[in-house]
Scaffold this motif. Structure first.
Motif, PDB file in Angstrom:
ATOM      1  N   ILE A 127      -4.172  11.576  -2.013  1.00  0.00           N
ATOM      2  CA  ILE A 127      -3.568  11.846  -3.336  1.00  0.00           C
ATOM      3  C   ILE A 127      -4.448  12.836  -4.105  1.00  0.00           C
ATOM      4  CG2 ILE A 127      -2.982  10.812  -5.577  1.00  0.00           C
ATOM      5  CD1 ILE A 127      -2.369   8.187  -3.906  1.00  0.00           C
TER       6      ILE A 127
ATOM      7  N   ALA B  65       2.833   9.586 -10.090  1.00  0.00           N
ATOM      8  CA  ALA B  65       2.024   9.599 -11.322  1.00  0.00           C
ATOM      9  C   ALA B  65       1.082  10.794 -11.363  1.00  0.00           C
ATOM     10  CB  ALA B  65       1.228   8.294 -11.434  1.00  0.00           C
ATOM     11  N   SER B  66       0.655  11.286 -10.197  1.00  0.00           N
ATOM     12  CA  SER B  66      -0.282  12.423 -10.157  1.00  0.00           C
ATOM     13  C   SER B  66       0.374  13.696 -10.666  1.00  0.00           C
ATOM     14  CB  SER B  66      -0.798  12.655  -8.725  1.00  0.00           C
ATOM     15  OG  SER B  66       0.172  13.341  -7.942  1.00  0.00           O
TER      16      SER B  66
ATOM     17  N   ASP C 150       2.546   1.550  -3.409  1.00  0.00           N
ATOM     18  CA  ASP C 150       1.531   1.910  -4.397  1.00  0.00           C
ATOM     19  C   ASP C 150       1.153   3.393  -4.258  1.00  0.00           C
ATOM     20  OD1 ASP C 150      -0.522   1.236  -6.392  1.00  0.00           O
ATOM     21  OD2 ASP C 150      -1.919   1.697  -4.758  1.00  0.00           O
ATOM     22  N   THR C 151       1.036   3.862  -3.020  1.00  0.00           N
ATOM     23  CA  THR C 151       0.702   5.271  -2.791  1.00  0.00           C
ATOM     24  C   THR C 151       1.818   6.168  -3.315  1.00  0.00           C
ATOM     25  OG1 THR C 151      -0.575   4.624  -0.847  1.00  0.00           O
ATOM     26  CG2 THR C 151       0.007   6.951  -1.030  1.00  0.00           C
TER      27      THR C 151
ATOM     28  N   LEU D 291       3.932   5.518  -5.694  1.00  0.00           N
ATOM     29  CA  LEU D 291       3.866   5.473  -7.164  1.00  0.00           C
ATOM     30  C   LEU D 291       2.775   6.394  -7.696  1.00  0.00           C
ATOM     31  CD1 LEU D 291       4.131   1.637  -7.982  1.00  0.00           C
ATOM     32  CD2 LEU D 291       5.660   3.456  -8.806  1.00  0.00           C
ATOM     33  N   ARG D 292       1.641   6.374  -7.018  1.00  0.00           N
ATOM     34  CA  ARG D 292       0.504   7.175  -7.494  1.00  0.00           C
ATOM     35  C   ARG D 292       0.699   8.659  -7.236  1.00  0.00           C
ATOM     36  NH1 ARG D 292      -3.909   3.928  -4.720  1.00  0.00           N
ATOM     37  NH2 ARG D 292      -5.305   5.547  -5.457  1.00  0.00           N
ATOM     38  N   VAL D 293       1.413   9.001  -6.172  1.00  0.00           N
ATOM     39  CA  VAL D 293       1.745  10.420  -5.952  1.00  0.00           C
ATOM     40  C   VAL D 293       2.637  10.894  -7.100  1.00  0.00           C
ATOM     41  CG1 VAL D 293       2.995  12.054  -4.485  1.00  0.00           C
ATOM     42  CG2 VAL D 293       1.495  10.353  -3.438  1.00  0.00           C
TER      43      VAL D 293
ATOM     44  N   GLN E   1       0.830  -1.218   0.000  1.00  0.00           N
ATOM     45  CA  GLN E   1       0.000   0.000   0.000  1.00  0.00           C
ATOM     46  C   GLN E   1       0.858   1.259   0.000  1.00  0.00           C
ATOM     47  OE1 GLN E   1      -3.266   0.695   2.771  1.00  0.00           O
ATOM     48  NE2 GLN E   1      -3.585  -1.506   2.875  1.00  0.00           N
TER      49      GLN E   1
ATOM     50  N   GLU F  69      -6.209   7.241  -1.329  1.00  0.00           N
ATOM     51  CA  GLU F  69      -6.898   7.767  -2.505  1.00  0.00           C
ATOM     52  C   GLU F  69      -7.280   9.238  -2.296  1.00  0.00           C
ATOM     53  OE1 GLU F  69      -7.620   4.873  -0.988  1.00  0.00           O
ATOM     54  OE2 GLU F  69      -6.832   3.582  -2.569  1.00  0.00           O
TER      55      GLU F  69
END
Ligand SMILES: [Zn+2]
Length: 222
Positions: free
Chosen positions: A174, A18-19, A11-12, A14-16, A8, A171
């Protein structure tokens, strides 16, 4: 280490990245509360870009390192994460970045006003406040953040440093990090054409009501 919680956190991170709401060098940190325990999992590498799994650490909310290796330079900002969990039982994730436009406001010591609707919709109807500067890791830094945080408002700018977001889930954290960066960018761009104009206060709660209606209808508003 719990594999799912490490997943988690990675993944968080990575998504930050990607944002796009992050500085070029990827400086920042992410933490996730361990459900039912006074602990969090935390990114101990200097950058969120390509953050290795092996650099995720487990830390007690009293600041004690429980598992993993925590370099002192990364440890310096642990207290602003633990403070957010300690102060609000609802907070499940804390993000810190130097996202460029929000950091410009932080460096200027200027709050972000509510001039984009998304701020009102995502819990920032009065914009994003600024916590006064304190050297990172100092008691002053954390006390200033606590003084600036408005209960229920999920973000604060850190003067001369960056931005801190805290929310129920990764979620939402982010999402809010992206909204804050977008509002800051719009504010700076609008500065060259007369300056941003805030949404009239009376209409901000209407934006939130509409967001809650969408949520109730099960519509994704991300
Ligand atoms: Zn920082």
């Amino acid at each position: 280490m719990d594999k799912d919680l490490v997943d988690q956190v990675i993944d968080t991170a990575l998504r930050v990245v990607a944002s796009g709401a992050i500085s070029a060098n990827g400086h920042g940190n992410v933490s996730i509360r361990v459900p039912g325990a006074q602990e969090m999992y935390y990114t101990a590498a200097p950058s969120l870009r390509e953050h290795p799994r092996s650099a995720v650490v487990r830390i007690g909310l009293d600041g004690t390192l429980i598992e993993g290796n925590l370099p002192p330079i990364q440890g310096a900002v642990v207290a602003m994460h633990t403070a957010m969990y300690a102060d609000s039982a609802d907070v499940g994730c804390v993000l810190h970045t130097h996202s460029p436009y929000a950091t410009a406001y932080a460096v200027a010591g200027r709050p972000i006003g509510c001039w984009v609707e998304a701020l009102a919709m995502f819990g920032l109807p009065n914009g994003v406040p600024v916590a006064s500067y304190g050297p990172r890791g100092s008691e002053d830094a954390v006390a200033n953040i606590r003084a600036a945080v408005i209960p229920g408002v999920p973000a604060v700018l850190l003067a001369n440093h960056g931005v801190l977001v805290f929310h129920r889930s990764p979620e939402l954290a982010i999402l809010v990090g992206g909204v804050v960066e977008e509002a800051a960018m719009a504010g700076i761009n609008a500065g060259s054409i007369g300056g941003p104009i805030e949404i009239p206060e009376a209409l901000r709660s209407a934006a939130l009501q509409r967001a809650m209606t969408f949520e109730g209808m099960g519509i994704q508003h991300a």
